[in-house]
Write a protein that holds these residues in place. Structure first.
Motif, short mmCIF file in Angstrom:
data_model
loop_
_atom_site.label_atom_id
_atom_site.label_comp_id
_atom_site.label_asym_id
_atom_site.label_seq_id
_atom_site.Cartn_x
_atom_site.Cartn_y
_atom_site.Cartn_z
N VAL A 213 73.63 72.13 95.91
CA VAL A 213 74.41 73.34 95.48
C VAL A 213 73.67 73.97 94.46
O VAL A 213 73.82 75.12 94.40
N VAL A 214 72.92 73.13 93.60
CA VAL A 214 72.28 73.91 92.62
C VAL A 214 71.07 74.79 93.21
O VAL A 214 71.07 75.80 92.47
N ALA A 215 70.68 74.21 93.82
CA ALA A 215 69.33 75.08 94.69
C ALA A 215 70.14 76.50 95.25
O ALA A 215 69.42 77.49 95.32
N SER A 216 71.25 76.41 95.76
CA SER A 216 71.66 77.63 96.67
C SER A 216 72.86 78.23 96.09
O SER A 216 73.41 79.23 96.62
N TYR A 217 73.38 77.72 94.84
CA TYR A 217 74.83 78.37 94.35
C TYR A 217 74.66 79.85 94.20
O TYR A 217 73.84 80.77 93.28
N ASN A 218 75.52 80.57 94.82
CA ASN A 218 75.73 81.95 95.04
C ASN A 218 74.43 82.82 94.86
O ASN A 218 74.42 83.97 94.45
N LYS A 236 62.58 64.37 98.61
CA LYS A 236 62.32 65.78 99.10
C LYS A 236 63.70 66.59 98.91
O LYS A 236 63.91 67.43 99.63
N MET A 237 64.58 66.32 97.85
CA MET A 237 65.78 66.92 97.48
C MET A 237 65.47 68.13 96.66
O MET A 237 66.30 68.69 96.58
N ALA A 238 64.33 68.16 96.18
CA ALA A 238 63.98 69.26 95.33
C ALA A 238 63.64 70.39 95.94
O ALA A 238 62.91 71.42 95.32
N ASP A 239 63.67 70.54 97.27
CA ASP A 239 63.20 71.81 97.96
C ASP A 239 64.16 72.98 97.20
O ASP A 239 65.26 72.84 97.32
N GLY A 240 63.50 74.15 96.80
CA GLY A 240 64.27 75.28 96.14
C GLY A 240 64.68 74.99 94.63
O GLY A 240 65.40 75.80 94.37
N LEU A 241 64.08 73.76 94.26
CA LEU A 241 64.50 73.31 92.90
C LEU A 241 63.20 73.13 92.03
O LEU A 241 62.27 72.99 92.75
N LYS A 242 63.45 72.97 90.74
CA LYS A 242 62.56 72.32 90.01
C LYS A 242 63.08 71.65 88.83
O LYS A 242 64.24 71.66 88.50
#
Length: 312
Positions: A213-218, A236-242
């Motif tokens: 949800v942090v990666a894709s929130y709104n 590999k849960m950090a796709d779209g995250l840093k």
């Protein structure tokens, strides 16, 4: 399966699990000096395998342990690793419904329940992890200080522009109260500073849900959340995250093992106190702390207490 059988063969030497396949020794001469007999080999089976429990982040390690020691696939041992999360796992150990935990630190209320029950446990650190903070990869902020994080989660800092980011309201996600990462957040980061009360939609029950949800929130870079390093990095849960650096230190296996990273969360192996040395749970407890057990810990992507190399 081949990978785990290969690991099993290497680890079996330490545990004496290889009960067949060794060349037969020649009989000794009649006048040869007598030696003490070797202790009987212990073989883990489904019937004697300890009932495992622990933190959600430890499920992959639990599966690897059972897979290696029983010679089955991860899918076949999935029924042996139905972990009930950090807080409840300690309760199940104290209630006699679990034999061995691999878990984060228990919250303070567990120590109170332990005292009330008169329960004693044997506990040791077998791995170290870091509580890490994650944001959308498009967020221009790369690092926060401990004080900034405290102010974000106490409600004093509310906009990313206050910490060098865009003029966007900060959406700080938390975990539920039973989660080990929530315990770590209160203990390692906030201390005596109260966490602000988060709206229900900002509280995540599952660790995987939080990072997603942090990666894709709104469809924005407004959100921030926290999880353990293993989960964010190695699953590999950090796709779209840093992952954010904290006080200028980036989280990594090296900075976590050396404790240069500021928010270190030990992982524990726990059994009831007073078990005999030949109890299966005690054998597994000792093995996880041995060099061979530590190799499996590192192989699975966790930061082992012993420096046995990164994923040997």
């Amino acid at each position: 399966m081949r990978k785990y059988l290969a690991i099993m063969l290497g680890l079996a030497l330490a545990l004496g699990l290889a009960a067949c396949g060794a060349p037969k020794a020649e009989p000794l001469p009649e006048n040869a000096p007598q030696t003490e007999e070797a202790p009987p080999q212990f073989v883990f089976t489904r019937e004697n395998f300890p009932r495992l429990n622990g933190s959600t982040a430890m499920v992959p390690l639990g599966q690897a342990i059972a897979s290696v020691l029983l010679g089955e696939t991860r899918e076949e041992v999935a029924d042996l690793t139905n972990f009930s999360r950090t807080t409840q796992s300690y309760r199940e150990l104290m209630d006699g419904r679990a034999d061995l935990l691999i878990s984060g630190a228990p919250p303070e209320k567990i120590y109170e329940e332990k005292e009330d029950l008169g329960f004693e446990w044997e506990i040791a650190t077998f791995a170290v992890d870091g509580l890490v903070f994650v944001v959308n990869e498009s967020n221009p902020v790369d690092s926060l200080t401990t004080e900034q994080i405290q102010k974000i989660y106490s409600g004093e800092i509310t906009n990313w522009s206050q910490v060098g980011g865009d003029d966007v309201d900060i959406v700080p996600f938390q975990r539920n109260e039973e989660a080990g990462s929530q315990t770590a957040m209160r203990k390692l980061v906030m201390g005596d500073i109260p966490l602000m009360e988060a709206p229900a939609e900002y509280v995540s029950g599952a660790m995987g849900d939080l990072v997603k949800v942090v990666a894709s929130y709104n469809d924005s870079a407004a959100a921030i959340g926290y999880t353990v390093y293993y989960y964010a990095h190695d699953m590999k849960m950090a796709d779209g995250l840093k992952l954010l650096a904290v006080d200028g230190v980036e989280p990594s296996a090296e900075t976590i093992r050396s404790r240069a990273y500021p928010f270190i969360n030990d992982s524990y192996v726990v059994i009831p106190a007073g078990l005999p040395d030949d109890a299966p749970a005690k054998i597994l407890y000792d093995w996880l702390l041995s060099p061979e057990g530590q190799k499996l810990v590192a192989h699975e992507g966790y930061v082992s207490v012993l420096d046995v190399g990164d994923k040997p």
